[in-house]
Design an enzyme around this catalytic site. Structure first.
Site, PDB file in Angstrom:
ATOM      1  N   ALA A  95      -8.751  -2.255  -8.258  1.00 19.34           N
ATOM      2  CA  ALA A  95      -9.171  -1.129  -7.422  1.00 19.34           C
ATOM      3  C   ALA A  95      -7.987  -0.623  -6.621  1.00 19.34           C
ATOM      4  CB  ALA A  95     -10.283  -1.551  -6.471  1.00 19.34           C
ATOM      5  N   ASP A 140      -7.358   0.091  -3.110  1.00 24.20           N
ATOM      6  CA  ASP A 140      -7.996  -0.229  -1.831  1.00 24.20           C
ATOM      7  C   ASP A 140      -7.594   0.790  -0.772  1.00 24.20           C
ATOM      8  OD1 ASP A 140      -9.232  -2.448  -2.866  1.00 24.20           O
ATOM      9  OD2 ASP A 140      -7.705  -3.849  -2.162  1.00 24.20           O
ATOM     10  N   LYS A 190     -19.787  14.193  10.862  1.00 19.23           N
ATOM     11  CA  LYS A 190     -18.540  13.855  10.192  1.00 19.23           C
ATOM     12  C   LYS A 190     -17.797  12.814  11.028  1.00 19.23           C
ATOM     13  CE  LYS A 190     -17.914  18.408   8.069  1.00 19.23           C
ATOM     14  NZ  LYS A 190     -17.034  19.609   7.976  1.00 19.23           N
ATOM     15  N   GLY A 241      -6.667 -10.734  -9.123  1.00 17.67           N
ATOM     16  CA  GLY A 241      -5.420 -11.176  -9.735  1.00 17.67           C
ATOM     17  C   GLY A 241      -4.199 -10.501  -9.142  1.00 17.67           C
ATOM     18  N   ASN A 245      -3.909  -9.394  -6.089  1.00 19.59           N
ATOM     19  CA  ASN A 245      -3.681 -10.002  -4.781  1.00 19.59           C
ATOM     20  C   ASN A 245      -3.048 -11.380  -4.904  1.00 19.59           C
ATOM     21  OD1 ASN A 245      -4.752  -7.777  -3.486  1.00 19.59           O
ATOM     22  ND2 ASN A 245      -6.791  -8.661  -3.273  1.00 19.59           N
ATOM     23  N   ARG A 300     -11.527   2.077 -10.388  1.00 21.35           N
ATOM     24  CA  ARG A 300     -12.368   2.268  -9.205  1.00 21.35           C
ATOM     25  C   ARG A 300     -11.546   2.286  -7.913  1.00 21.35           C
ATOM     26  NH1 ARG A 300     -14.901  -3.566  -7.634  1.00 21.35           N
ATOM     27  NH2 ARG A 300     -13.061  -4.809  -8.099  1.00 21.35           N
ATOM     28  N   SER A 308     -12.008   1.017  -3.714  1.00 23.79           N
ATOM     29  CA  SER A 308     -12.829   0.315  -2.726  1.00 23.79           C
ATOM     30  C   SER A 308     -12.404   0.831  -1.357  1.00 23.79           C
ATOM     31  CB  SER A 308     -12.661  -1.202  -2.813  1.00 23.79           C
ATOM     32  OG  SER A 308     -11.343  -1.582  -2.497  1.00 23.79           O
ATOM     33  N   GLY A 346     -13.050 -25.033   6.270  1.00 21.28           N
ATOM     34  CA  GLY A 346     -11.999 -25.438   5.346  1.00 21.28           C
ATOM     35  C   GLY A 346     -12.465 -25.336   3.909  1.00 21.28           C
ATOM     36  N   ASP A 401      -7.990 -14.886  -1.968  1.00 24.52           N
ATOM     37  CA  ASP A 401      -6.890 -14.657  -2.899  1.00 24.52           C
ATOM     38  C   ASP A 401      -5.621 -15.358  -2.431  1.00 24.52           C
ATOM     39  OD1 ASP A 401      -8.485 -13.037  -4.552  1.00 24.52           O
ATOM     40  OD2 ASP A 401      -8.041 -11.258  -3.357  1.00 24.52           O
TER      41      ASP A 401
END
Length: 315
Positions: A12, A14, A27, A41, A43, A90, A92, A232, A259
């Site tokens: 994506a 971002d 608005k 992946g 990240n 896409r 995000s 943790g 990630d």
């Protein structure tokens, strides 16, 4: 280092911004947006590089937004291989409400893949799997992908003596529940995903450790890691169980913590470190990530400093 390949099938672009107040109707005037290349992946590759490691990122991208993603990735200077996605990449969107500090995240589904699209992607993946290396499949599957795709990837990896690390959600959990994914090197799940897979609550660290070990003993993965948020992360094999505590740090954004954990853990594996040290390295990276704002990942100086604050204990 053992060579590392990361795979992002549903990346994506971002977009991160903020508004004074979020409410329906008027608005909403937002701050200048920040754009980042996103997806599990990607990240992991970015965080791995920050931590001193190396990896090749294989990324599926398509359409005009795919071109934006490719440009953002080129700007990182990281090694990337783009494969063609069958539709528009896409976006995000994350919007922070300045008045309350609450973050609202909007995640879109990505393009639909046919079986022929998937077969083509598998062929391209097979070309870059490093012999004897580590392959990280991280992030959601795009629409149309079979929920047991990780099992197909395990088979591909075995032909090259590579090992697969899976950090995913959604459809793949159903395949895990049905016993159609096995032979992973590492399976990582967050707490909600772990409870979903278990079909019951896991209120304590010992509950998580017991469930993780049951997955390892059933052959799902050699190593199972279950995150427990601020408490943790648990790591279990068929014979051992450990807990690494999260460092007590100021939390600015939880985005990217998982990630960053995978990146730190993978770095340890690639260096041949013992599993408890890999767990500790991952937990330090995750703790460092929550200290950064918005979609930023961990910073190396923080991750190295926090190692001592993420002790590992047998559980």
């Amino acid at each position: 280092m053992t060579p590392v390949l990361t795979i992002t099938l549903n990346p994506a672009v971002d977009l991160d911004t903020s508004a004074a107040e979020i409410r329906p109707g008027p608005k909403l005037r937002c701050s200048t947006p920040r754009l980042d290349p996103g997806g599990g992946g990607i990240n992991v590759t970015r965080a791995l590089a920050e931590l001193g490691g190396e990896s090749l990122a294989l990324v599926a991208a398509g359409g005009g937004m795919g071109m934006v993603l490719a440009k953002l990735l080129a700007g990182t200077g990281l090694p990337v291989r783009i494969i063609e996605a069958p539709g528009e990449t896409r976006q995000s969107v994350a919007v922070m409400e300045s008045g309350t500090g609450k973050q609202y995240r909007f995640i879109f589904p990505g393009p639909h893949w046919t079986e022929s699209d998937i077969a083509k992607a598998e062929a391209e993946i097979a070309e870059v799997i490093p012999k004897g290396g580590l392959v990280v499949l991280s992030g959601s599957h795009p629409p149309g992908f079979p929920d047991d795709f990780p099992a197909r990837l395990v088979a591909l990896c075995r032909t090259l003596e590579a090992r697969l690390l899976l950090d995913t959600s959604g459809a793949a959990l159903r395949a895990l529940q049905a016993g159609r994914i096995a032979g992973l090197e590492v399976l990582r799940l967050d707490h909600e995903e772990a409870e979903d897979l278990a079909g019951r609550a896991l209120p304590t660290a010992k509950d998580s450790a017991g469930f993780a070990q049951s997955l390892a003993r059933n052959g799902v993965a050699r190593v199972v890691v279950l995150a427990r948020g601020a408490e943790g992360s648990i790591l279990a094999t068929d014979t051992d169980r450990w807990l690494s505590r999260a460092a007590k740090v100021p939390v600015r954004s939880k985005t990217g913590a998982g990630d960053s954990f995978v990146a730190g853990f993978t770095l340890g594996l690639s260096r041949g470190e013992p599993l408890p040290e890999c767990l500790q390295r991952g937990m330090a990276a995750a703790s460092a990530a929550v200290m950064t704002e918005a979609t930023r990942l961990c910073e190396r100086s923080d991750a190295e400093r926090l190692m001592a604050d993420c002790p590992v204990e047998v559980i």
